[in-house]
Structures are given as C-alpha cells and as structure tokens.
Design a protein around this motif. Structure first.
Motif, PDB file in Angstrom:
ATOM      1  N   LEU A  13     -19.209 -44.631  30.413  1.00 34.11           N
ATOM      2  CA  LEU A  13     -20.146 -45.668  30.847  1.00 34.11           C
ATOM      3  C   LEU A  13     -20.590 -45.459  32.292  1.00 34.11           C
ATOM      4  N   MET A  14     -19.751 -44.779  33.072  1.00 35.48           N
ATOM      5  CA  MET A  14     -20.134 -44.325  34.394  1.00 35.48           C
ATOM      6  C   MET A  14     -20.004 -42.814  34.421  1.00 35.48           C
ATOM      7  N   GLN A  15     -20.560 -42.197  35.447  1.00 33.14           N
ATOM      8  CA  GLN A  15     -20.562 -40.741  35.537  1.00 33.14           C
ATOM      9  C   GLN A  15     -20.526 -40.339  37.013  1.00 33.14           C
ATOM     10  N   GLY A  16     -20.286 -39.067  37.245  1.00 24.93           N
ATOM     11  CA  GLY A  16     -20.186 -38.602  38.619  1.00 24.93           C
ATOM     12  C   GLY A  16     -18.822 -38.903  39.204  1.00 24.93           C
ATOM     13  N   ASP A  17     -18.719 -38.803  40.535  1.00 28.48           N
ATOM     14  CA  ASP A  17     -17.455 -39.015  41.222  1.00 28.48           C
ATOM     15  C   ASP A  17     -17.182 -40.503  41.397  1.00 28.48           C
ATOM     16  N   PRO A  18     -16.074 -41.035  40.842  1.00 33.40           N
ATOM     17  CA  PRO A  18     -15.808 -42.476  40.942  1.00 33.40           C
ATOM     18  C   PRO A  18     -15.722 -42.979  42.375  1.00 33.40           C
ATOM     19  N   ALA A  19     -15.123 -42.204  43.279  1.00 29.06           N
ATOM     20  CA  ALA A  19     -15.017 -42.644  44.671  1.00 29.06           C
ATOM     21  C   ALA A  19     -16.395 -42.774  45.311  1.00 29.06           C
ATOM     22  N   GLU A  20     -17.276 -41.829  45.012  1.00 27.18           N
ATOM     23  CA  GLU A  20     -18.639 -41.922  45.536  1.00 27.18           C
ATOM     24  C   GLU A  20     -19.370 -43.116  44.930  1.00 27.18           C
ATOM     25  N   TYR A  61     -17.423 -56.763  33.315  1.00 23.51           N
ATOM     26  CA  TYR A  61     -18.411 -57.611  32.649  1.00 23.51           C
ATOM     27  C   TYR A  61     -19.646 -56.774  32.321  1.00 23.51           C
ATOM     28  N   PHE A  62     -20.293 -57.145  31.231  1.00 20.26           N
ATOM     29  CA  PHE A  62     -21.549 -56.513  30.832  1.00 20.26           C
ATOM     30  C   PHE A  62     -22.607 -57.614  30.838  1.00 20.26           C
ATOM     31  N   ILE A  63     -23.391 -57.652  31.911  1.00 18.00           N
ATOM     32  CA  ILE A  63     -24.342 -58.726  32.174  1.00 18.00           C
ATOM     33  C   ILE A  63     -25.742 -58.218  31.841  1.00 18.00           C
ATOM     34  N   PRO A  64     -26.317 -58.610  30.705  1.00 19.07           N
ATOM     35  CA  PRO A  64     -27.596 -58.028  30.289  1.00 19.07           C
ATOM     36  C   PRO A  64     -28.684 -58.109  31.353  1.00 19.07           C
ATOM     37  N   ALA A  65     -28.811 -59.234  32.032  1.00 17.88           N
ATOM     38  CA  ALA A  65     -29.871 -59.366  33.030  1.00 17.88           C
ATOM     39  C   ALA A  65     -29.686 -58.380  34.180  1.00 17.88           C
ATOM     40  N   LEU A  66     -28.440 -58.159  34.600  1.00 20.68           N
ATOM     41  CA  LEU A  66     -28.178 -57.210  35.682  1.00 20.68           C
ATOM     42  C   LEU A  66     -28.401 -55.779  35.216  1.00 20.68           C
ATOM     43  N   ILE A  67     -27.968 -55.471  34.002  1.00 19.93           N
ATOM     44  CA  ILE A  67     -28.198 -54.139  33.450  1.00 19.93           C
ATOM     45  C   ILE A  67     -29.689 -53.839  33.405  1.00 19.93           C
ATOM     46  N   ASP A  68     -30.474 -54.792  32.883  1.00 19.80           N
ATOM     47  CA  ASP A  68     -31.921 -54.575  32.743  1.00 19.80           C
ATOM     48  C   ASP A  68     -32.589 -54.393  34.100  1.00 19.80           C
ATOM     49  N   GLN A  69     -32.215 -55.214  35.074  1.00 14.45           N
ATOM     50  CA  GLN A  69     -32.868 -55.126  36.382  1.00 14.45           C
ATOM     51  C   GLN A  69     -32.551 -53.809  37.068  1.00 14.45           C
ATOM     52  N   TRP A  70     -31.281 -53.423  37.077  1.00 11.16           N
ATOM     53  CA  TRP A  70     -30.918 -52.173  37.744  1.00 11.16           C
ATOM     54  C   TRP A  70     -31.512 -50.963  37.029  1.00 11.16           C
ATOM     55  N   ARG A  71     -31.547 -50.994  35.693  1.00 12.82           N
ATOM     56  CA  ARG A  71     -32.146 -49.883  34.967  1.00 12.82           C
ATOM     57  C   ARG A  71     -33.630 -49.781  35.279  1.00 12.82           C
ATOM     58  N   ASN A  72     -34.327 -50.926  35.287  1.00 17.27           N
ATOM     59  CA  ASN A  72     -35.768 -50.919  35.572  1.00 17.27           C
ATOM     60  C   ASN A  72     -36.067 -50.471  36.994  1.00 17.27           C
ATOM     61  N   GLU A  73     -35.136 -50.764  37.904  1.00 16.81           N
ATOM     62  CA  GLU A  73     -35.321 -50.341  39.296  1.00 16.81           C
ATOM     63  C   GLU A  73     -34.848 -48.910  39.537  1.00 16.81           C
ATOM     64  N   GLY A  74     -34.241 -48.292  38.525  1.00 17.41           N
ATOM     65  CA  GLY A  74     -33.724 -46.934  38.677  1.00 17.41           C
ATOM     66  C   GLY A  74     -32.539 -46.846  39.620  1.00 17.41           C
ATOM     67  N   LYS A  75     -31.726 -47.898  39.680  1.00 15.53           N
ATOM     68  CA  LYS A  75     -30.604 -47.925  40.617  1.00 15.53           C
ATOM     69  C   LYS A  75     -29.398 -47.181  40.049  1.00 15.53           C
ATOM     70  N   THR A 103     -28.633 -44.247  39.062  1.00 11.08           N
ATOM     71  CA  THR A 103     -28.717 -43.437  37.840  1.00 11.08           C
ATOM     72  C   THR A 103     -27.762 -42.247  37.877  1.00 11.08           C
ATOM     73  N   ASP A 104     -27.310 -41.861  39.080  1.00  7.28           N
ATOM     74  CA  ASP A 104     -26.327 -40.777  39.177  1.00  7.28           C
ATOM     75  C   ASP A 104     -24.938 -41.239  38.755  1.00  7.28           C
ATOM     76  N   PHE A 105     -24.723 -42.548  38.713  1.00  3.47           N
ATOM     77  CA  PHE A 105     -23.384 -43.072  38.463  1.00  3.47           C
ATOM     78  C   PHE A 105     -23.272 -43.929  37.205  1.00  3.47           C
ATOM     79  N   ILE A 106     -24.373 -44.494  36.719  1.00  6.82           N
ATOM     80  CA  ILE A 106     -24.324 -45.387  35.567  1.00  6.82           C
ATOM     81  C   ILE A 106     -25.036 -44.742  34.389  1.00  6.82           C
ATOM     82  N   ASN A 107     -24.367 -44.675  33.257  1.00  5.76           N
ATOM     83  CA  ASN A 107     -24.950 -44.126  32.036  1.00  5.76           C
ATOM     84  C   ASN A 107     -25.599 -45.274  31.265  1.00  5.76           C
TER      85      ASN A 107
END
Length: 442
Positions: free
Chosen positions: A310-317, A387-401, A403-407
C-alpha cells in the motif's frame, strides 16, 4: 475526594510558585440544556477539583500567595432549594472537608477582586458566563501565563493516590470494552452497544470521561453518530473511557470484528497497529521526547504498509515527507488525568510542548498533543491507528501528492475498510513505563 491534607498541600505548592497578587480558581456552574432548571449533567472544572476537591456547582476559590491561605466562595441552599434538591453541606462544611480556612458569599467575590491591588492570576475562562464575569469585574479575560505554567507543572506529575484513581477508571473502562465485545453482533445498532457501555460507566460511580465513539466507520476519527446497524464482518471501533468517582479519566480504544474472526485484510492491518502500540510502550522511558515515539509508531506503520504494497519506496523517507499521514493522520497520544486531554483548557502548547520541543506543522504530526520529553509520573495515552479515509485518498490522488510513496491503485481494495485504533493508558516510571489497569483484550 482525597484527604484534606492532599488539597492543602496542592494549594500551598501553588502559592509558593507565585510571589504576589491573588490566585483565582473558578468552579463551574450548572449549564442549562434549554432552561435553568433542566441542566446538563454537572461537570466540575478540573482545576477547581484539583485544588478544592469539591464537585458541587456555584463555587470559587481564591489563594493568597503571600500567606498561603484560601477562601471558598459560595451560597448555602435556600429552603426552596432543599425542597427540590435535598439537603447539601454548607459552604463552611465543604471548606472544612478540604482544609480551606475562610468562606464568603458568592456575591462578595466580585468586590474582593475589584479591591485586589496586586496581580490577579486566573486561568483561561472557557465558559461564556466566566468570561462575562471577569470582563465585568476586572475588565480582562486574559489569563495569567505564570499561573498556567505553575498549574501545568504541578498537575503533569501524578501522585500515587492519583494513579490509584486512574486505575479505577481504566478498570471500569475495561469492563465497558469487554461487555461490548461480548454483546455486539450483526443486526444490532451501534447505539445499543453505546448505551450498554455508558451504563457500566455510571454504575462504576462516575460517568463517561468523554462522549463515546462506537462506530463501524472507524475512519471518522471523532465519530459520535451511533445510528448504524452492525453487519457481519464490520470492524467496530470503540473509543470509550469511564471516569472514576473522584473524576479521573480512562481513555481506551479497541477495534474488533462483528460476527466472525477478522479476514486476512483486516488481520494484516490490525497486526501493524498492534505492533506500533506494543513496541512504543516497550520502549517508553523518561527523558525522551514523546515526539520521538510518534515518529517510531509512524515508521512502524509505514514499514508495515510497504510490506503490504500500500506504500512504496523507503519508509523512513516517506515518514520524513509526511506520506504516512494518509493512513495515520493524528498524534500518537496525549496526557491524561482529571481531563481526558489533560489540562487542554490551559493550552496544548503549555501542556504538551516547551522551549526544547516545538510543535510540527506537518499534516498529521501537527495534531500530536504531547511532544515534550517524558518525566516520571506522567500518564499518557498510546493510540496508533491506520485509517482509509476516502475523501483524503481522493484529494491526495487528484493532487498527485506522494506518488513516490503511496500506491494509489492498491488502495481501491481498501476503500470501504474503515479504520483500526488500539489505545492504552501508560504511566512513565523511573525505570520505564507501566500500562495502567488490568489487562484488556486486544
């Protein structure tokens, strides 16, 4: 109520921290629901309760720093009051119970404050009636920073008798959560579970320490709606604590599955949260900023979610960047005592932070109520969650936030997951920490 000597010592200690003027600690009045004779259940001001020990409405306390002497202001009941409410101790009798030297009528307080020639030290007035009284009487509602800091220093470190009361609160909370686990089943309303656990809190001699969260929508962090029917396979998140008869709070969260064991998806997320809580509690010790433990929990969560894809890349980063807050958007915990968020009325930055530890402005971590270095005698919550918050998921995905860390593609399968939180109350000791109360099912 503790012995009179406890309150006398507390007041003397406070008086010694302020060299001049007059200290004012105001108690609460009844708050009407819709008219004066129909009030909400009475809740005493926690600072007044700490220094005076009395949970009756309509009282105030002054302390003279020069002499250490105290005065209790209040009015005795009229005959009409007695007819409706029964007999109550007189103001003098109440004062004697807690070692207060002087008493006076409630009306006389205004004159005393107006005649006071030195500094007047009072705490933040969080109720409108208190603000209005101070504005009319002394022309200011600006609280004394010196008094705030003195009270925070004193109340932050819990004594043995306070810890014993908190264990009573936690053990009542334990009974609430165990009862919920046993009774909750498909077809019930969340409200039925909420009502049952509130009854246990009242039967324990106190009340709920805060409005209970009993919800199948655990991704809504402060969800006080109890209208949903429970379905087989739902995760039910219950964040609920009792207060002890003396007013000390418990704050416990458990999340469990309705009608069956957790499925693989639920169990995998649960294990990550459980590891974060248990590892932090194992490592807690005095001298370490709680901010560091928040980062530790965040890293455990990021590592676990990376293993699940569900996440990717270096966890510390990812944690350094704040990407983990998609799933863990709140602080790890807070101080707890007479208030569930202890001394929140005095200001979180006074209670949870200091000159050495500043609040982060990063989303998620900014909500951490306690960041400063821990001390023996602190009692705090440890409450990681995912937590899996649909509104937060949608906003961050639409903003392209992030993307190196969230699948984001993998999150589709978790959109209706809800949330999981686990929380216990922990005492910081000279050698580490101790979870308060009898063990509560995980």
């Amino acid at each position: 109520m503790f012995p009179a000597a406890t309150y006398q010592n507390r007041r003397q200690q406070l008086a010694q921290q302020l060299s001049s003027g007059l200290i004012l600690i105001m108690g609460n009045d009844d708050a009407p629901m819709n008219y004066g004779a129909n009030p909400y259940p009475f809740c005493q001001d926690s600072n007044f309760r700490y220094y005076a020990g009395i949970k009756q409405a309509g009282l105030s306390l002054t302390i003279d720093p020069a002499t250490g002497e105290s005065t209790l202001y209040g009015d005795d009941l009229t005959l009409a009051d007695v007819v409706w409410m029964g007999e109550h101790p007189s103001t003098r009798e109440l004062a004697d119970r807690v070692g207060i030297e002087h008493t006076a009528s409630r009306a006389s307080l205004a004159e005393v404050l107006k005649k006071n020639s030195g500094p007047l030290h009072f705490l933040p007035p969080y109720r409108a009636a208190r603000q209005q009284f101070l504005a009319a009487t002394v022309g200011s509602t600006t609280a004394s920073v010196d008094l705030i800091q003195a009270v925070v220093t004193q109340r932050s470190v819990k004594t043995a008798e306070e810890i014993a009361e908190m264990e009573i609160a936690v053990n009542t909370s334990r009974r609430m959560h165990h009862a919920a686990m046993e009774m909750a089943r498909p077809g019930m309303l969340e409200a039925e579970v909420a009502g049952a656990i509130e009854g246990i809190a009242i039967s324990g001699g106190g009340r709920l320490a805060y409005p209970a969260i009993v919800t199948r929508n655990g991704h809504i962090l402060h969800n006080h709606d109890h209208s949903n029917p429970l379905q087989a396979g739902d995760l039910l998140l219950i964040d609920a604590g009792a207060s002890s008869p003396s007013g000390y709070a418990g704050d416990i969260t458990r999340t469990f599955c309705i009608g069956r064991a957790m499925n693989q998806q639920q169990e995998e997320i649960y294990r990550i949260v459980k590891k974060a809580e248990e590892d932090v509690i194992r490592d807690l010790k005095a001298g370490v900023p709680y901010q560091d433990y928040h980062r530790q929990a965040s890293l455990i969560i990021a590592e676990g979610l990376t293993e699940l894809g569900l996440m990717q890349g270096d966890p510390a980063e990812a944690v350094a960047a704040g990407a983990h807050a998609m799933f863990f958007p709140h602080g790890l915990g807070h101080m707890i005592g007479l208030d569930v968020h202890d001394m929140e009325d005095l200001g979180e930055d006074y209670v949870g932070y200091d000159a050495q530890t500043q609040r982060s402005d990063q989303f998620g971590t900014a909500y951490l109520r306690l960041g400063r270095a821990l001390e023996p005698g602190f009692v705090l919550t440890v409450e990681p969650g995912i937590y899996f918050i649909p509104a937060l998921i949608d906003q961050w995905r639409n903003e392209g936030k992030f993307t190196d860390f969230i699948n984001y593609a993998a999150l589709a399968a978790y959109r209706d997951f809800g949330g999981i939180r686990i929380e216990d109350n922990v005492l910081i000791t000279d050698s580490g920490s101790r979870v308060l109360g009898e063990p509560i099912k995980k």
